[in-house]
Design a protein around this motif. Structure first.
Motif, short mmCIF file in Angstrom:
data_model
loop_
_atom_site.label_atom_id
_atom_site.label_comp_id
_atom_site.label_asym_id
_atom_site.label_seq_id
_atom_site.Cartn_x
_atom_site.Cartn_y
_atom_site.Cartn_z
N CYS A 1 0.81 -1.24 0.00
CA CYS A 1 0.00 0.00 0.00
C CYS A 1 0.84 1.27 0.00
N GLY A 2 2.07 1.21 -0.52
CA GLY A 2 2.78 2.45 -0.82
C GLY A 2 1.93 3.26 -1.80
N TRP A 3 1.97 4.58 -1.71
CA TRP A 3 1.02 5.39 -2.48
C TRP A 3 1.24 5.28 -3.98
N ASN A 4 2.50 5.25 -4.43
CA ASN A 4 2.76 5.08 -5.86
C ASN A 4 2.20 3.76 -6.36
N SER A 5 2.45 2.67 -5.60
CA SER A 5 1.93 1.36 -5.99
C SER A 5 0.41 1.36 -6.04
N THR A 6 -0.20 2.03 -5.07
CA THR A 6 -1.67 2.12 -5.03
C THR A 6 -2.21 2.82 -6.28
N LEU A 7 -1.60 3.96 -6.63
CA LEU A 7 -2.06 4.71 -7.80
C LEU A 7 -1.83 3.92 -9.09
N GLU A 8 -0.70 3.20 -9.16
CA GLU A 8 -0.43 2.36 -10.35
C GLU A 8 -1.49 1.27 -10.48
N SER A 9 -1.81 0.63 -9.36
CA SER A 9 -2.79 -0.44 -9.37
C SER A 9 -4.17 0.06 -9.80
N LEU A 10 -4.55 1.23 -9.29
CA LEU A 10 -5.82 1.82 -9.69
C LEU A 10 -5.83 2.19 -11.17
N TRP A 11 -4.72 2.73 -11.64
CA TRP A 11 -4.59 3.13 -13.06
C TRP A 11 -4.91 1.95 -13.98
N PHE A 12 -4.37 0.77 -13.60
CA PHE A 12 -4.56 -0.42 -14.44
C PHE A 12 -5.79 -1.25 -14.05
N GLY A 13 -6.56 -0.76 -13.07
CA GLY A 13 -7.81 -1.43 -12.69
C GLY A 13 -7.61 -2.75 -11.98
N VAL A 14 -6.50 -2.88 -11.24
CA VAL A 14 -6.20 -4.13 -10.53
C VAL A 14 -6.51 -3.93 -9.04
N PRO A 15 -7.45 -4.69 -8.46
CA PRO A 15 -7.77 -4.50 -7.04
C PRO A 15 -6.63 -4.97 -6.13
N ILE A 16 -6.58 -4.37 -4.93
CA ILE A 16 -5.49 -4.62 -3.97
C ILE A 16 -6.01 -5.40 -2.77
N ALA A 17 -5.15 -6.31 -2.27
CA ALA A 17 -5.32 -6.86 -0.92
C ALA A 17 -4.24 -6.22 -0.06
N THR A 18 -4.62 -5.60 1.04
CA THR A 18 -3.71 -4.74 1.80
C THR A 18 -2.82 -5.53 2.75
N TRP A 19 -1.53 -5.18 2.72
CA TRP A 19 -0.56 -5.73 3.68
C TRP A 19 0.51 -4.67 3.91
N PRO A 20 0.18 -3.61 4.69
CA PRO A 20 1.12 -2.52 4.91
C PRO A 20 2.32 -2.96 5.75
N LEU A 21 3.44 -2.26 5.62
CA LEU A 21 4.66 -2.61 6.35
C LEU A 21 5.18 -1.48 7.23
N TYR A 22 5.20 -0.24 6.73
CA TYR A 22 5.85 0.85 7.47
C TYR A 22 5.34 2.20 6.95
N ALA A 23 5.92 3.28 7.49
CA ALA A 23 5.57 4.66 7.10
C ALA A 23 4.07 4.89 7.21
N GLU A 24 3.46 5.47 6.15
CA GLU A 24 2.03 5.80 6.23
C GLU A 24 1.16 4.69 5.66
N GLN A 25 1.75 3.51 5.41
CA GLN A 25 1.05 2.46 4.67
C GLN A 25 -0.17 1.90 5.42
N GLN A 26 -0.11 1.86 6.76
CA GLN A 26 -1.28 1.38 7.51
C GLN A 26 -2.48 2.33 7.29
N ALA A 27 -2.20 3.63 7.30
CA ALA A 27 -3.27 4.61 7.06
C ALA A 27 -3.78 4.51 5.62
N ASN A 28 -2.88 4.25 4.68
CA ASN A 28 -3.31 4.06 3.28
C ASN A 28 -4.24 2.85 3.17
#
Length: 478
Positions: free
Chosen positions: A374-401
């Motif tokens: 759930c890094g923000w760049n990865s999130t935006l890339e995934s949305l751009w290509f229409g691929v849904p995410i399963a969340t597994w945050p690790l550090y920084a702001e990723q839990q909030a994302n």
């Protein structure tokens, strides 16, 4: 005739921050032919992250005459003690060099007006340099608008209400934050850096300085974060915000010009394997440039994948040696960390890799889901290509994302939302299996919402779109 203007960008060290900065610079240059941009590069003394090769790749580009890169003199970084404080001190110590370089720039550039600095969120000490030179500072915020709102809120709680973030560390209380429509489970979701006295205060001091900039460009778009953006614009004490995203490097995957021949072959092998898989059948697991797991956790992931039964492509990286600061690397041999016989049993349906050309993989029609940090760049890339995410945050702001994607927006499913890389918790195979099965449902509401958001992300950047308009307003400011 309008006078040409020059912006000086100061990204944080590291190829990821530089690429994001260059992408927003390219957008600005494409919109205004009277604009020139200089990017000041701060390099770690130990860095071999491809920055030099990336910069060289612009020599023959169509915008090369309007964008230039200047390497700031090398500084040493303290390796003992608190790594976050050392990192921020390392950036602050570049103030004199920035002042000297920009002063020379002003002397040599007789035709261009210096319109201001555009700084990364960690470079707020450069506001003082801009003030000395009599020019405004803007910020390019590479995380979501909701996180910007959270930082402003926590800083105001500390400075105006004497409430310390450490109070939330072991609390079960929820935190009401204007940039989120749901209360935040603070202990689970706030970045761990805020739970340490010294680093937490230093981090919130950055947020306090955000209030001193003239405007904030954010890598998001109105359709994705309408609630957060409305809360920021109606605050009254926050500078104007310009949601200009998604700002992505989706055409030039993985900085292709500097991908070495080994990675080029790896990429070719991966895409060839994907070509042989049915549409939307593969779950892709990748955890960013800093993502790695203990052997215990690796075995649970393997078991979860095997039991879920879907085709998979897994970017598995080796952690740096214990107690050492460093980046994950590729395993010489995966076999030792995986359950016995796993590779044989999954040979027909799965592929375990090291480094991953993430954009090329997400763009491939065979990929149907993304297990992500759930890094923000990865999130935006995934949305751009229409691929849904399963969340597994690790550090920084990723839990909030992760919280925003699952609870606020309903565009992701949860494997875990509050996992912390430094914590003792191991996510079980059963939880991983359940998350993957939910992720790969082909007619789920989550998948439909992701498809709609994918369309919105592209429209936002088109002439007449929300981000196109916001960038225009930013250019009018400068």
């Amino acid at each position: 005739m309008k006078q040409s203007a020059e912006l000086v960008f100061i990204p944080s060290p590291g190829i990821g921050h530089l690429v994001a900065t260059v992408e927003v610079a390219k957008l600005l240059l494409s919109r205004d032919d009277q604009l020139f941009i200089t990017i000041l590069i701060i390099k770690f003394p130990f860095s071999t992250d491809g920055t030099d090769a990336y910069v060289e790749s612009f020599a023959d580009s169509s915008i090369s005459h309007r964008i230039k890169f200047i390497n700031l003199p090398q500084q040493n970084i303290e390796t003992q003690g608190n790594s976050t404080i050392n990192f921020l001190n390392f950036i602050d110590n570049q103030q004199t060099n920035v002042k000297d370089v920009v002063a020379k720039l002003i002397e040599s550039e007789t035709k261009n007006r210096l319109a201001g600095f555009v700084i990364d969120m960690f470079c707020t000490s450069m506001i003082d340099v801009a003030n000395e030179l009599g020019v405004p500072t803007y910020m390019f915020f590479t995380s979501p608008a909701s996180m910007l709102g959270l930082l402003f809120h926590l800083q105001a709680l500390r400075d105006d209400h004497n409430k310390d973030c450490i109070e939330f560390k072991d609390s079960t209380a929820d935190l009401v934050v204007p940039s989120y429509s749901n209360p935040l489970p603070a202990a689970r979701i706030l970045p761990s850096i805020l739970f340490e006295k010294e680093t937490g205060n230093r981090f919130l001091n950055l947020a306090k300085r955000f209030r001193d900039v003239k405007g904030i460009l954010i890598n998001t778009f109105t359709e994705l974060e309408s609630h957060a953006l409305l809360s920021l614009s109606s605050d009254g004490k926050i500078p104007p915000v310009y949601p200009a995203g998604p700002i992505l490097n989706v055409k030039n995957d993985d900085n292709n010009d500097q991908v070495d021949s080994k990675q080029s072959k790896q990429k070719s092998d991966i895409l060839k394997w994907l070509d042989d898989q049915p549409p939307s059948s593969v779950v892709f697991l990748c955890f960013g440039s800093m993502g790695s797991f203990s052997e215990d956790q690796v075995k649970e992931i393997a078991r979860g994948l095997e039991h879920a039964g879907f085709r998979f492509l897994w970017s598995l990286r080796q952690p740096p040696p214990k107690g050492q600061i460093g980046m994950p690397s590729d395993y010489a041999d995966h076999t030792g960390v995986l359950p016995e016989g796993f590779l044989d049993r999954t040979a027909g349906v799965g592929k375990v890799i090291g480094w991953a050309p993430q954009v090329a993989i997400l763009a491939h029609p065979a990929v149907g889901g993304f297990v992500s940090h759930c890094g923000w760049n990865s999130t935006l890339e995934s949305l751009w290509f229409g691929v849904p995410i399963a969340t597994w945050p690790l550090y920084a702001e990723q839990q909030a994302n992760a919280f925003q994607l699952v609870t606020e927006l309903g565009i992701a499913v949860e494997i875990d939302m509050s996992y912390r890389k430094e914590g003792p918790v191991v996510v079980t195979a059963e939880k991983i299996e359940g998350g993957i099965k939910e992720l790969m449902e082909l007619d789920s509401d989550v998948r439909k919402r992701v498809k709609q958001m994918s369309d919105s992300s592209k429209k936002a950047l088109m002439d007449g779109g929300s981000s196109y308009a916001a960038l225009g307003h930013f250019i009018d400011q400068i």
